[in-house]
Motif scaffolding. Structure first.
Motif, PDB file in Angstrom:
ATOM      1  N   CYS A   1       0.626  -1.109  -0.088  1.00  0.00           N
ATOM      2  CA  CYS A   1      -0.070   0.055  -0.195  1.00  0.00           C
ATOM      3  C   CYS A   1       0.940   1.239  -0.105  1.00  0.00           C
ATOM      4  O   CYS A   1       1.770   1.313   0.955  1.00  0.00           O
ATOM      5  N   VAL A   2       0.802   2.180  -0.736  1.00  0.00           N
ATOM      6  CA  VAL A   2       1.315   3.432  -0.901  1.00  0.00           C
ATOM      7  C   VAL A   2       1.321   4.184   0.123  1.00  0.00           C
ATOM      8  O   VAL A   2       2.356   5.158   0.443  1.00  0.00           O
ATOM      9  N   VAL A   3       0.222   4.047   0.846  1.00  0.00           N
ATOM     10  CA  VAL A   3       0.149   5.034   2.285  1.00  0.00           C
ATOM     11  C   VAL A   3       0.200   4.255   3.418  1.00  0.00           C
ATOM     12  O   VAL A   3      -0.037   4.823   4.560  1.00  0.00           O
ATOM     13  N   ARG A   4       0.825   3.051   3.317  1.00  0.00           N
ATOM     14  CA  ARG A   4       1.165   2.105   4.381  1.00  0.00           C
ATOM     15  C   ARG A   4       1.640   2.910   5.648  1.00  0.00           C
ATOM     16  O   ARG A   4       1.232   2.696   6.782  1.00  0.00           O
ATOM     17  N   ASN A   5       2.706   3.746   5.352  1.00  0.00           N
ATOM     18  CA  ASN A   5       3.671   4.357   6.617  1.00  0.00           C
ATOM     19  C   ASN A   5       2.910   5.476   7.090  1.00  0.00           C
ATOM     20  O   ASN A   5       3.540   6.195   7.902  1.00  0.00           O
ATOM     21  N   ARG A   6       2.028   5.841   6.504  1.00  0.00           N
ATOM     22  CA  ARG A   6       1.420   7.461   6.825  1.00  0.00           C
ATOM     23  C   ARG A   6      -0.161   7.299   7.245  1.00  0.00           C
ATOM     24  O   ARG A   6      -0.409   8.031   7.797  1.00  0.00           O
ATOM     25  N   ALA A   7      -0.641   6.014   6.957  1.00  0.00           N
ATOM     26  CA  ALA A   7      -2.286   5.989   7.445  1.00  0.00           C
ATOM     27  C   ALA A   7      -2.096   5.607   9.019  1.00  0.00           C
ATOM     28  O   ALA A   7      -1.069   5.266   9.433  1.00  0.00           O
ATOM     29  N   ILE A   8      -3.326   5.540   9.448  1.00  0.00           N
ATOM     30  CA  ILE A   8      -3.639   5.188  11.137  1.00  0.00           C
ATOM     31  C   ILE A   8      -2.908   3.914  11.137  1.00  0.00           C
ATOM     32  O   ILE A   8      -2.506   3.437  12.128  1.00  0.00           O
ATOM     33  N   CYS A   9      -2.996   2.990  10.388  1.00  0.00           N
ATOM     34  CA  CYS A   9      -2.547   1.314  10.492  1.00  0.00           C
ATOM     35  C   CYS A   9      -1.297   1.317  10.578  1.00  0.00           C
ATOM     36  O   CYS A   9      -0.780   0.253  10.751  1.00  0.00           O
ATOM     37  N   SER A  10      -0.379   2.583  10.288  1.00  0.00           N
ATOM     38  CA  SER A  10       1.096   2.503  10.635  1.00  0.00           C
ATOM     39  C   SER A  10       1.413   2.117  12.022  1.00  0.00           C
ATOM     40  O   SER A  10       2.445   1.755  12.382  1.00  0.00           O
ATOM     41  N   ALA A  11       0.453   2.212  13.062  1.00  0.00           N
ATOM     42  CA  ALA A  11       0.686   1.989  14.468  1.00  0.00           C
ATOM     43  C   ALA A  11       0.693   0.488  14.656  1.00  0.00           C
ATOM     44  O   ALA A  11       0.952   0.202  15.712  1.00  0.00           O
ATOM     45  N   LEU A  12       0.209  -0.196  13.668  1.00  0.00           N
ATOM     46  CA  LEU A  12      -0.077  -1.795  13.921  1.00  0.00           C
ATOM     47  C   LEU A  12       1.182  -2.630  13.511  1.00  0.00           C
ATOM     48  O   LEU A  12       1.854  -2.009  12.385  1.00  0.00           O
TER      49      LEU A  12
END
Length: 231
Positions: free
Chosen positions: A7-18
């Motif tokens: 995912c191109v936004v994996r490291n910036r979206a809220i799921c980056s905390a997981l």
């Protein structure tokens, strides 16, 4: 779903905390959905049944006035979170301004997952506070700045947000982008008339600060001058 690892936004979206295991569990709850420009995702006043992460594209948040007019109250970009977790009803409609790609979750499933993962709840709180800061900044923009300052600030914000992963500039340059708004929508967002918006764009082009190759395309020629104008 496609692997979240790509995912191109994996490291910036809220799921980056997981962590990877938690991401896998969350991904099983969701689905990816493509939206065409002008296609709604959430309707104002409806039960809050879904939340979503934006992967690609730009969407608007809007509400209706008593006389039926639409007022745009916000814009969301790739990596932004939309919807109302832990809420009963939605306060605004969410509609795609451009073709968009979103990762959608049932609100009930997401709420339950967030309760079990404090890192995700913490990320949601951070996003909420950041949104509050943006709202305060927007109040300053609408309440205190002149028309020229509003347009300059708006274009600078667009140049930053529309050149993040998931929003590709037409020429691959930070200072070139396609506005997802019509002139009338720009006027509505900034609290101006369409005539004022058109005059301000014409003035910026005449002064060589921006170029307007087409109705939606914008190229910033003199960023320093635009920043000075924005105050």
């Amino acid at each position: 779903m496609t692997s979240c690892d790509t995912c191109v936004v994996r490291n910036r979206a809220i799921c980056s905390a997981l962590d990877s295991g938690e991401i896998t569990a969350l991904s099983r709850m969701g689905r990816r959905r493509r939206l065409k420009a002008s296609e709604p995702l959430i309707w104002e006043g409806d039960d809050s049944v879904l939340v979503a992460n934006v992967i690609e594209g730009v969407l608007k948040l809007s509400t209706s006035t008593e006389d039926g007019r639409e007022q745009i109250v916000g814009v969301v970009y790739p990596s932004d979170f939309i919807g109302r977790p832990f809420g009963a009803t939605t306060r605004h409609s969410v509609t795609a301004l451009t073709d968009a790609y979103v990762c959608v979750f049932s609100r009930g499933d997401f709420d339950g997952f967030a309760h079990q993962h404090p890192g995700l709840e913490h990320k949601l709180l951070q996003r909420t506070l950041a949104e509050l800061d943006r709202t305060r900044h927007w109040m300053l923009l609408l309440g205190r700045k002149s028309a020229s300052e509003k347009i300059a600030s708006f274009l600078l914000d667009m140049s930053e947000r529309l050149n993040e992963p998931g929003c590709e500039a037409p020429s691959g340059m930070r200072d070139a982008f396609d506005l997802p708004f019509s002139r009338q929508q720009v006027a509505d967002v900034l609290g101006l008339t369409i005539e004022t918006v058109s005059r301000q764009f014409t003035q910026l082009r005449r002064e060589g600060i921006v170029d307007l190759p087409s109705r939606r395309a914008v190229v910033i020629r003199d960023r320093a001058a635009l920043e000075a104008l924005a105050g």
